[in-house]
Design an enzyme around this catalytic site. Structure first.
Site, mmCIF file in Angstrom:
data_model
loop_
_atom_site.group_PDB
_atom_site.id
_atom_site.type_symbol
_atom_site.label_atom_id
_atom_site.label_comp_id
_atom_site.label_asym_id
_atom_site.label_seq_id
_atom_site.Cartn_x
_atom_site.Cartn_y
_atom_site.Cartn_z
ATOM 1 N N THR A 38 6.708 -2.533 11.285
ATOM 2 C CA THR A 38 6.188 -1.224 11.681
ATOM 3 C C THR A 38 4.673 -1.193 11.467
ATOM 4 O O THR A 38 4.078 -0.119 11.384
ATOM 5 C CB THR A 38 6.824 -0.080 10.846
ATOM 6 O OG1 THR A 38 6.643 -0.381 9.461
ATOM 7 C CG2 THR A 38 8.297 0.097 11.152
ATOM 8 N N GLY A 55 0.848 -1.194 0.000
ATOM 9 C CA GLY A 55 0.000 0.000 0.000
ATOM 10 C C GLY A 55 0.883 1.243 0.000
ATOM 11 O O GLY A 55 2.020 1.206 -0.470
ATOM 12 N N ARG A 56 0.337 2.311 0.555
ATOM 13 C CA ARG A 56 1.089 3.580 0.533
ATOM 14 C C ARG A 56 2.461 3.448 1.191
ATOM 15 O O ARG A 56 3.478 3.862 0.628
ATOM 16 C CB ARG A 56 0.283 4.673 1.258
ATOM 17 C CG ARG A 56 -0.927 5.166 0.491
ATOM 18 C CD ARG A 56 -1.728 6.121 1.361
ATOM 19 N NE ARG A 56 -2.273 5.412 2.510
ATOM 20 C CZ ARG A 56 -3.548 5.037 2.621
ATOM 21 N NH1 ARG A 56 -4.404 5.349 1.691
ATOM 22 N NH2 ARG A 56 -3.966 4.379 3.672
ATOM 23 N N ILE A 57 2.485 2.874 2.401
ATOM 24 C CA ILE A 57 3.749 2.834 3.141
ATOM 25 C C ILE A 57 4.714 1.831 2.504
ATOM 26 O O ILE A 57 5.903 2.103 2.348
ATOM 27 C CB ILE A 57 3.502 2.525 4.637
ATOM 28 C CG1 ILE A 57 2.634 3.633 5.261
ATOM 29 C CG2 ILE A 57 4.826 2.408 5.381
ATOM 30 C CD1 ILE A 57 2.132 3.328 6.674
ATOM 31 N N HIS A 116 6.628 2.051 19.241
ATOM 32 C CA HIS A 116 5.580 2.478 18.299
ATOM 33 C C HIS A 116 5.709 3.966 17.952
ATOM 34 O O HIS A 116 4.803 4.761 18.244
ATOM 35 C CB HIS A 116 4.179 2.162 18.870
ATOM 36 C CG HIS A 116 3.127 2.021 17.800
ATOM 37 N ND1 HIS A 116 2.018 1.215 17.933
ATOM 38 C CD2 HIS A 116 3.011 2.601 16.578
ATOM 39 C CE1 HIS A 116 1.259 1.303 16.841
ATOM 40 N NE2 HIS A 116 1.851 2.144 16.003
ATOM 41 N N GLU A 132 1.690 -5.054 23.484
ATOM 42 C CA GLU A 132 2.094 -3.652 23.382
ATOM 43 C C GLU A 132 1.335 -2.847 24.427
ATOM 44 O O GLU A 132 0.111 -2.908 24.434
ATOM 45 C CB GLU A 132 1.789 -3.136 21.975
ATOM 46 C CG GLU A 132 2.356 -1.747 21.745
ATOM 47 C CD GLU A 132 2.244 -1.287 20.285
ATOM 48 O OE1 GLU A 132 2.648 -2.035 19.388
ATOM 49 O OE2 GLU A 132 1.734 -0.183 20.088
ATOM 50 N N ARG A 189 1.530 -3.738 12.774
ATOM 51 C CA ARG A 189 0.881 -3.921 14.066
ATOM 52 C C ARG A 189 1.538 -5.138 14.723
ATOM 53 O O ARG A 189 1.868 -6.112 14.038
ATOM 54 C CB ARG A 189 -0.624 -4.174 13.913
ATOM 55 C CG ARG A 189 -1.453 -2.920 13.657
ATOM 56 C CD ARG A 189 -1.487 -1.973 14.861
ATOM 57 N NE ARG A 189 -2.294 -0.768 14.652
ATOM 58 C CZ ARG A 189 -1.817 0.384 14.176
ATOM 59 N NH1 ARG A 189 -0.554 0.484 13.851
ATOM 60 N NH2 ARG A 189 -2.616 1.429 14.037
ATOM 61 N N ALA A 219 6.980 5.044 14.698
ATOM 62 C CA ALA A 219 7.313 5.218 13.274
ATOM 63 C C ALA A 219 6.700 6.496 12.684
ATOM 64 O O ALA A 219 7.280 7.115 11.805
ATOM 65 C CB ALA A 219 6.893 4.000 12.469
HETATM 66 C C1 GLV Z 1 0.122 4.152 13.733
HETATM 67 O O1 GLV Z 1 0.434 3.034 13.997
HETATM 68 C C2 GLV Z 1 -1.022 4.467 12.958
HETATM 69 O O2 GLV Z 1 -1.801 3.567 12.614
HETATM 70 O O3 GLV Z 1 -1.201 5.658 12.664
HETATM 71 C C1 GLV Z 2 -1.354 2.967 5.622
HETATM 72 O O1 GLV Z 2 -2.263 2.219 5.430
HETATM 73 C C2 GLV Z 2 -0.718 3.688 4.554
HETATM 74 O O2 GLV Z 2 -0.215 2.980 3.679
HETATM 75 O O3 GLV Z 2 -0.712 4.963 4.607
#
Ligand code: GLV
Ligand code: GLV
Length: 326
Positions: free
Chosen positions: A235, A154-156, A285, A266, A237, A287
């Site tokens: 990074t 996905g995005r990240i 947590h 956590e 869950r 990031a």
């Molecule tokens: C952090 O883990 C978020 O989901 O923003």
């Molecule tokens: C999280 O889902 C992202 O990719 O921004």
């Protein structure tokens, strides 16, 4: 004026948007409200702005008969019972986009740190073990030219792939959807199944949401598929990784190292067995914890909250099905 409960003090930029337009109660503690305190706090509210540490389950939602919007200060929303929110017609907001690059930066930092044993090396110096330059001292793995497996594109995940290009890494990825590889993604080789990714990657980085399908995705069988030299980074869950299985994989050399920004449990208590291992890095947590990202998240969370109270479509809605219902 609509009344809202905010479960922790978020950055001021978000609170400023709510000033004089809603009646807000901010939970004063540094720790999350307990379930009972949450249930007590939401009884009369029209809106809830909560954090990923706050379980908003069917019981909490049921305790809030007037609730019209839930705004989560996070991109992930596994802390919220989405189907119950949909059943009640309550839109749930999240904060995608603004933390993508920030989170990918941190995932890459963990990759580098684990590959080159940065944290272990720092500890080595601090306890006075540094006696000379050593030809075999603290040898690690090259990121440069290695194969990076990205679980969840996905995005990240894609932002991480862009960083990997700079290190001339070869990127494999998995995703539940068919993803087209674009010409401007030269290092991105192919979409594969998870088992192939685990077998072929030198580094594996997790970027999936936590769902029933991804719970303990990384278990004993999956670690066994990985290279003994491989490094795992999480990074996403904590519960995507089975902590017990990870402990044994790190202890017996099934994999070389891991770096976790999210953990199961956590928070991870200081005496947790995993923390005895030198080939593990843990961070609490953080990031998305850049000043810029957290400010932007606060603004979006406030905007989602206000839109929901006005009956407008949330700018970022995690359960758009609510708008399809009559
Ligand atoms: C952090 O883990 C978020 O989901 O923003
Ligand atoms: C999280 O889902 C992202 O990719 O921004």
């Amino acid at each position: 004026m609509d009344s809202v409960f905010i479960t922790r003090r978020i950055p001021q930029k978000g609170l400023d948007l709510l000033e004089d337009v809603v009646e807000k109660t901010i939970w004063p503690g540094d720790l999350p409200p307990s379930k009972e305190q949450m249930i007590e706090a939401v009884r009369e509210v029209d809106g809830l702005l909560c954090l990923l540490t706050d379980p908003v389950d069917a019981e909490v939602i049921a305790a809030a008969p007037k609730l019209r919007v839930i705004s989560n200060y996070a991109v992930g929303f596994d802390n919220i019972d989405i189907s119950e929110a949909v059943r009640r017609g309550i839109p749930v907001g999240n904060t995608p986009g603004v933390l993508t690059e920030t989170t990918a930066d941190f995932a890459f930092a963990l990759l580098c740190a684990a590959a080159r044993r940065v944290v272990e090396a720092d500890r080595f110096v601090r306890v006075g073990k540094w006696q000379t330059w050593g030809p075999r001292l603290l040898l690690g793995a090259d990121l440069w030219g290695a194969t990076l497996g990205i679980v969840g594109f996905g995005r990240i995940g894609q932002a991480l792939a862009r960083r990997a290009q700079g290190f001339q890494m070869k990127v494999l990825f998995t995703d539940p959807a068919e993803v087209q590889i674009l010409p401007d993604q030269p290092g991105v080789l192919r979409q594969v199944d998870l088992d192939t990714l685990l077998q072929e990657s030198d580094f594996v980085s997790l970027h999936t949401p936590l769902t029933e399908q991804t719970h303990h995705l990384m278990n004993q069988e999956r670690f066994a598929l990985m290279k003994p030299t491989a490094v795992l980074v999480n990074t996403a869950r904590g519960a995507v990784v089975d902590s017990h299985a990870l402990y044994h994989a790190l202890l017996d050399g099934t994999i070389a190292a891991a770096a976790l920004d999210v953990t199961e449990p956590e928070p991870m208590p200081g005496d947790f067995p995993l923390l005895l291992l030198d080939n593990l890095i843990v961070t609490p947590h953080i990031a998305s914890a850049s000043v810029t990202a957290r400010n932007r998240m606060a603004v979006i969370a406030a905007e989602n909250l206000l839109a929901g109270l006005k009956g407008e479509r949330l700018p970022f809605c995690a359960n758009p099905q609510v708008y399809d219902q009559v």
